[in-house]
Design a protein around this motif. Sequence first.
Motif, mmCIF file in Angstrom:
data_model
loop_
_atom_site.group_PDB
_atom_site.id
_atom_site.type_symbol
_atom_site.label_atom_id
_atom_site.label_comp_id
_atom_site.label_asym_id
_atom_site.label_seq_id
_atom_site.Cartn_x
_atom_site.Cartn_y
_atom_site.Cartn_z
ATOM 1 N N THR A 125 31.830 -19.869 -9.272
ATOM 2 C CA THR A 125 30.868 -20.734 -8.581
ATOM 3 C C THR A 125 29.730 -19.918 -7.988
ATOM 4 O O THR A 125 28.552 -20.283 -8.115
ATOM 5 C CB THR A 125 31.569 -21.532 -7.468
ATOM 6 N N SER B 211 27.082 -18.697 -10.459
ATOM 7 C CA SER B 211 26.143 -19.682 -11.008
ATOM 8 C C SER B 211 25.258 -20.310 -9.930
ATOM 9 O O SER B 211 24.457 -21.194 -10.228
ATOM 10 C CB SER B 211 26.923 -20.800 -11.719
ATOM 11 N N TYR C 149 20.984 -23.430 -9.317
ATOM 12 C CA TYR C 149 20.746 -24.710 -8.670
ATOM 13 C C TYR C 149 19.793 -24.551 -7.490
ATOM 14 O O TYR C 149 19.913 -23.616 -6.695
ATOM 15 C CB TYR C 149 22.069 -25.289 -8.180
ATOM 16 N N ASP D 242 33.743 -34.981 -4.276
ATOM 17 C CA ASP D 242 33.215 -34.042 -5.262
ATOM 18 C C ASP D 242 33.789 -32.638 -5.133
ATOM 19 O O ASP D 242 33.764 -31.862 -6.081
ATOM 20 C CB ASP D 242 31.692 -33.972 -5.140
ATOM 21 N N LYS E 114 28.482 -24.863 -3.786
ATOM 22 C CA LYS E 114 29.047 -26.161 -4.155
ATOM 23 C C LYS E 114 28.111 -27.296 -3.751
ATOM 24 O O LYS E 114 27.947 -28.279 -4.492
ATOM 25 C CB LYS E 114 30.412 -26.358 -3.505
ATOM 26 N N GLN F 118 25.456 -27.528 -6.323
ATOM 27 C CA GLN F 118 25.974 -28.132 -7.550
ATOM 28 C C GLN F 118 26.046 -29.648 -7.422
ATOM 29 O O GLN F 118 25.611 -30.392 -8.309
ATOM 30 C CB GLN F 118 27.369 -27.581 -7.866
ATOM 31 N N GLN G 281 22.587 -31.241 -7.418
ATOM 32 C CA GLN G 281 21.889 -31.216 -8.705
ATOM 33 C C GLN G 281 22.569 -32.118 -9.736
ATOM 34 O O GLN G 281 21.889 -32.828 -10.489
ATOM 35 C CB GLN G 281 21.829 -29.777 -9.230
ATOM 36 N N ARG G 282 23.894 -32.090 -9.772
ATOM 37 C CA ARG G 282 24.606 -32.817 -10.818
ATOM 38 C C ARG G 282 24.737 -34.309 -10.523
ATOM 39 O O ARG G 282 24.685 -35.133 -11.434
ATOM 40 C CB ARG G 282 25.998 -32.209 -11.011
ATOM 41 N N LYS G 283 24.905 -34.649 -9.258
ATOM 42 C CA LYS G 283 25.153 -36.046 -8.896
ATOM 43 C C LYS G 283 23.911 -36.766 -8.423
ATOM 44 O O LYS G 283 23.826 -37.988 -8.517
ATOM 45 C CB LYS G 283 26.237 -36.121 -7.815
ATOM 46 N N ARG G 284 22.951 -36.029 -7.904
ATOM 47 C CA ARG G 284 21.746 -36.595 -7.311
ATOM 48 C C ARG G 284 22.097 -37.692 -6.303
ATOM 49 O O ARG G 284 21.687 -38.850 -6.423
ATOM 50 C CB ARG G 284 20.808 -37.157 -8.380
#
Length: 387
Positions: free
Chosen positions: A148, A151, A155, A207, A232, A235, A238-241
């Motif tokens: 995590t 990466s 983000y 999440d 986290k 993440q 960005q992924r769930k907005r």
Amino acid sequence: MDPESRALPYNKEMHALMRGRDLLGFEIVGIGDPIGKGLTGKDAGKAIGLPSVDFQVAPRLAAALQGLRPELSRRADTLILGYVDELSRIRRKDVLRETVEMALDQGLHVFSLLALPRERYADLYEQAEAKGLHLYYPALSAREAQQTLASASQYPQVDVPVVAVLGSGPQQGKFTLQLALRRRLMELGYRVGQIGTEHHAALFGMDCAFPMGYAPSVEIPLDYYAPYLDAKMRQINQRKRPHLILAGSQSGTVPYNVSEPETHTLSTIAFLMGVKPDACLLVVNSIDTDDYIQDTIDGIRALCHAPTLLLAMSDKEKHVREAYGRTSIKPQPMSEEDSRRKLRHLEQKFKLPALSIASQADVHKAVEVVIDYFADKENKERVADAI
């Protein structure tokens, strides 16, 4: 057909599952609890102040695993196993192992709140795999954390409101409030990102489960809490907005007494540094002193520059008992009159809304307070930009 589960023992974690059944992706069809707590034989809903359900609290682990009704027994596919470490201590045997073995014999997957490390229970994992079953326990490994963190730079920073649910101590109803907020916000059509610190957070669709509560299974040093949680949060954003992110912590927020290490709150402070809330909701006890509540509000402001929007309180009052050199805390129901009187005092003293976690109307009001705060803040920022 939706997956269905049995749960035991009937402690506060399982109470949360029953109270938040509408937020689960499965149905609970059986509950078990050891004899002695006065719950066995009672309707599993009524036993904790909920409407009646179709099954009773089973008096033995085996009874709960076998199911109290044949049609339920055929449907259930998973055992949710709570904290049985105290039972193991009392009975002087590995109740965790014993219960998992029984579950596998019944053809059930197992979700354990206690750690079930493969290196210690290799034979159970072998049995499960041979039967096509899964054993799982919430944990954050160093390897997962490293992945995590590696990466994180992909983000951008979180650009939606972050609301933290914090407390002045343990066993207050913080997780109950988080679930109630989640439910109401979703009812209103908001996309909710959420980080929970309870081991069973993932069961509610949160999440990220960061299991730093009782029997923590976060396998990274405290220094890495903040950067990991920051990654986290990015993440999720960005992924769930999401429209906003909820983050709930554990226990108290500032030390009650710096001379007593057991009251230190280093993990909560590290959690706050990672989630970086824009605003906080503070859960307090009816027995907290005004000075300590004010210290906590001031501490939150100093730590993360976030305002406390409201105070929340359970409908139970803590009673501290000391016997044989041990201290125990037993919550007792408060009368509605006593609860409202205390809430009025909090509002007058701190000039903040003071709400009951147990009141649906108060939870709705809490959501309104949050929405209004960020709507007003956004409008003020627009005016400032225009000027």
